[in-house]
Design a protein around this motif. Structure first.
Motif, PDB file in Angstrom:
ATOM      1  N   VAL A  59       0.844  -1.207   0.000  1.00  0.00           N
ATOM      2  CA  VAL A  59       0.000   0.000   0.000  1.00  0.00           C
ATOM      3  C   VAL A  59       0.877   1.253   0.000  1.00  0.00           C
ATOM      4  N   ALA A  60       1.981   1.234   0.730  1.00  0.00           N
ATOM      5  CA  ALA A  60       2.873   2.399   0.768  1.00  0.00           C
ATOM      6  C   ALA A  60       3.434   2.695  -0.616  1.00  0.00           C
ATOM      7  N   PHE A  61       3.882   1.653  -1.319  1.00  0.00           N
ATOM      8  CA  PHE A  61       4.434   1.892  -2.654  1.00  0.00           C
ATOM      9  C   PHE A  61       3.345   2.364  -3.614  1.00  0.00           C
ATOM     10  N   TYR A  62       2.173   1.764  -3.540  1.00  0.00           N
ATOM     11  CA  TYR A  62       1.038   2.163  -4.379  1.00  0.00           C
ATOM     12  C   TYR A  62       0.725   3.647  -4.186  1.00  0.00           C
ATOM     13  N   LEU A  63       0.634   4.083  -2.943  1.00  0.00           N
ATOM     14  CA  LEU A  63       0.327   5.487  -2.680  1.00  0.00           C
ATOM     15  C   LEU A  63       1.475   6.409  -3.087  1.00  0.00           C
ATOM     16  N   ALA A  64       2.710   5.966  -2.908  1.00  0.00           N
ATOM     17  CA  ALA A  64       3.847   6.778  -3.365  1.00  0.00           C
ATOM     18  C   ALA A  64       3.769   6.973  -4.871  1.00  0.00           C
ATOM     19  N   LEU A  65       3.429   5.901  -5.579  1.00  0.00           N
ATOM     20  CA  LEU A  65       3.290   6.003  -7.031  1.00  0.00           C
ATOM     21  C   LEU A  65       2.162   6.962  -7.403  1.00  0.00           C
ATOM     22  N   LEU A  66       1.015   6.822  -6.760  1.00  0.00           N
ATOM     23  CA  LEU A  66      -0.108   7.711  -7.063  1.00  0.00           C
ATOM     24  C   LEU A  66       0.211   9.171  -6.735  1.00  0.00           C
ATOM     25  N   SER A  67       1.049   9.386  -5.728  1.00  0.00           N
ATOM     26  CA  SER A  67       1.432  10.764  -5.407  1.00  0.00           C
ATOM     27  C   SER A  67       2.174  11.412  -6.564  1.00  0.00           C
ATOM     28  N   ARG A  68       2.768  10.584  -7.422  1.00  0.00           N
ATOM     29  CA  ARG A  68       3.541  11.082  -8.565  1.00  0.00           C
ATOM     30  C   ARG A  68       2.739  11.090  -9.867  1.00  0.00           C
ATOM     31  N   LYS A  97       8.694   3.678   4.963  1.00  0.00           N
ATOM     32  CA  LYS A  97       9.335   4.793   4.250  1.00  0.00           C
ATOM     33  C   LYS A  97       9.590   4.310   2.828  1.00  0.00           C
ATOM     34  N   THR A  98       9.002   4.997   1.869  1.00  0.00           N
ATOM     35  CA  THR A  98       8.956   4.531   0.484  1.00  0.00           C
ATOM     36  C   THR A  98       9.679   5.486  -0.451  1.00  0.00           C
ATOM     37  N   ARG A  99      10.468   4.895  -1.361  1.00  0.00           N
ATOM     38  CA  ARG A  99      11.148   5.674  -2.403  1.00  0.00           C
ATOM     39  C   ARG A  99      10.936   5.011  -3.750  1.00  0.00           C
ATOM     40  N   ILE A 100      10.661   5.836  -4.736  1.00  0.00           N
ATOM     41  CA  ILE A 100      10.577   5.355  -6.114  1.00  0.00           C
ATOM     42  C   ILE A 100      11.916   5.660  -6.765  1.00  0.00           C
ATOM     43  N   HIS A 101      12.573   4.646  -7.293  1.00  0.00           N
ATOM     44  CA  HIS A 101      13.887   4.823  -7.911  1.00  0.00           C
ATOM     45  C   HIS A 101      13.805   5.019  -9.417  1.00  0.00           C
ATOM     46  N   LYS A 102      12.773   4.437 -10.049  1.00  0.00           N
ATOM     47  CA  LYS A 102      12.572   4.623 -11.486  1.00  0.00           C
ATOM     48  C   LYS A 102      11.086   4.746 -11.736  1.00  0.00           C
ATOM     49  N   LEU A 103      10.713   5.821 -12.400  1.00  0.00           N
ATOM     50  CA  LEU A 103       9.327   6.033 -12.791  1.00  0.00           C
ATOM     51  C   LEU A 103       9.298   6.205 -14.301  1.00  0.00           C
ATOM     52  N   GLY A 104       8.890   5.138 -14.991  1.00  0.00           N
ATOM     53  CA  GLY A 104       8.795   5.170 -16.439  1.00  0.00           C
ATOM     54  C   GLY A 104       7.358   5.339 -16.892  1.00  0.00           C
ATOM     55  N   ARG A 105       7.135   5.133 -18.194  1.00  0.00           N
ATOM     56  CA  ARG A 105       5.784   5.244 -18.740  1.00  0.00           C
ATOM     57  C   ARG A 105       4.900   4.076 -18.330  1.00  0.00           C
ATOM     58  N   VAL A 106       5.497   2.871 -18.219  1.00  0.00           N
ATOM     59  CA  VAL A 106       4.691   1.683 -17.926  1.00  0.00           C
ATOM     60  C   VAL A 106       5.101   0.942 -16.654  1.00  0.00           C
ATOM     61  N   SER A 127      11.257  -4.699  -2.086  1.00  0.00           N
ATOM     62  CA  SER A 127      11.555  -4.146  -3.401  1.00  0.00           C
ATOM     63  C   SER A 127      10.332  -4.421  -4.271  1.00  0.00           C
ATOM     64  N   LEU A 128       9.773  -3.367  -4.877  1.00  0.00           N
ATOM     65  CA  LEU A 128       8.533  -3.519  -5.628  1.00  0.00           C
ATOM     66  C   LEU A 128       8.644  -2.968  -7.035  1.00  0.00           C
ATOM     67  N   THR A 129       7.885  -3.590  -7.932  1.00  0.00           N
ATOM     68  CA  THR A 129       7.689  -3.086  -9.290  1.00  0.00           C
ATOM     69  C   THR A 129       6.189  -2.997  -9.524  1.00  0.00           C
ATOM     70  N   TYR A 130       5.770  -1.881 -10.077  1.00  0.00           N
ATOM     71  CA  TYR A 130       4.358  -1.652 -10.381  1.00  0.00           C
ATOM     72  C   TYR A 130       4.185  -1.386 -11.859  1.00  0.00           C
TER      73      TYR A 130
END
Length: 140
Positions: A59-68, A97-106, A127-130
């Motif tokens: 859930v933390a990673f999901y919300l971090a992604l949505l914040s971006r 504590k969540t960090r996104i290291h790579k945010l691509g198109r997909v 370690s997560l990939t979405y």
């Protein structure tokens, strides 16, 4: 999305678990999410269960992604590896504590460190990939 928007999104889209989580902070580089630990999160022996810790990380990673990327409910986990490193402190909430290291198109890739509230050392690392849903022409 800011703290209030993320909390409202969680309540609207995932009411079954929204009460378990509180977004403590979000900025351009990190999101902090709290699991309000209750008896239902515990396993025999009084420690927080692995599935509860996994849920916090996911859930933390999901919300971090949505914040971006904004409120895209159909972003989904495509991979996760989690290491449980030490027993959580009894009677304390868990903090992710969540960090996104790579945010691509997909795809988005990052990690989550989970701590017992007030603890200096992480109790788990994930370690997560979405997968990010494609933007349809009608959505811009």
């Amino acid at each position: 999305m800011d703290v209030n928007a993320l909390q409202a999104f969680l309540a609207a889209e995932f009411p079954q678990v929204a009460g378990d989580f509180v977004v403590d902070a979000v900025d351009a580089t990190e999101l902090t999410l709290r699991l309000k630990v209750e008896d239902r999160h515990l396993r025999p022996g009084g420690t927080v269960s692995g599935p509860s810790i996994f849920a916090l990380a996911d859930v933390a990673f999901y919300l971090a992604l949505l914040s971006r990327i904004g409120p895209q409910a159909l972003a989904v986990t495509t991979g996760c590896s989690i290491d449980f490193m030490r027993k959580p402190a009894a009677g304390r909430d868990l903090i992710a504590k969540t960090r996104i290291h790579k945010l691509g198109r997909v795809l988005a890739v990052g990690d989550v460190l989970v701590y017992s509230e007030g603890g200096a050392d992480p109790i788990a690392r994930a370690s997560l990939t979405y997968s990010i849903p494609p933007v349809s022409p009608s959505r811009g």
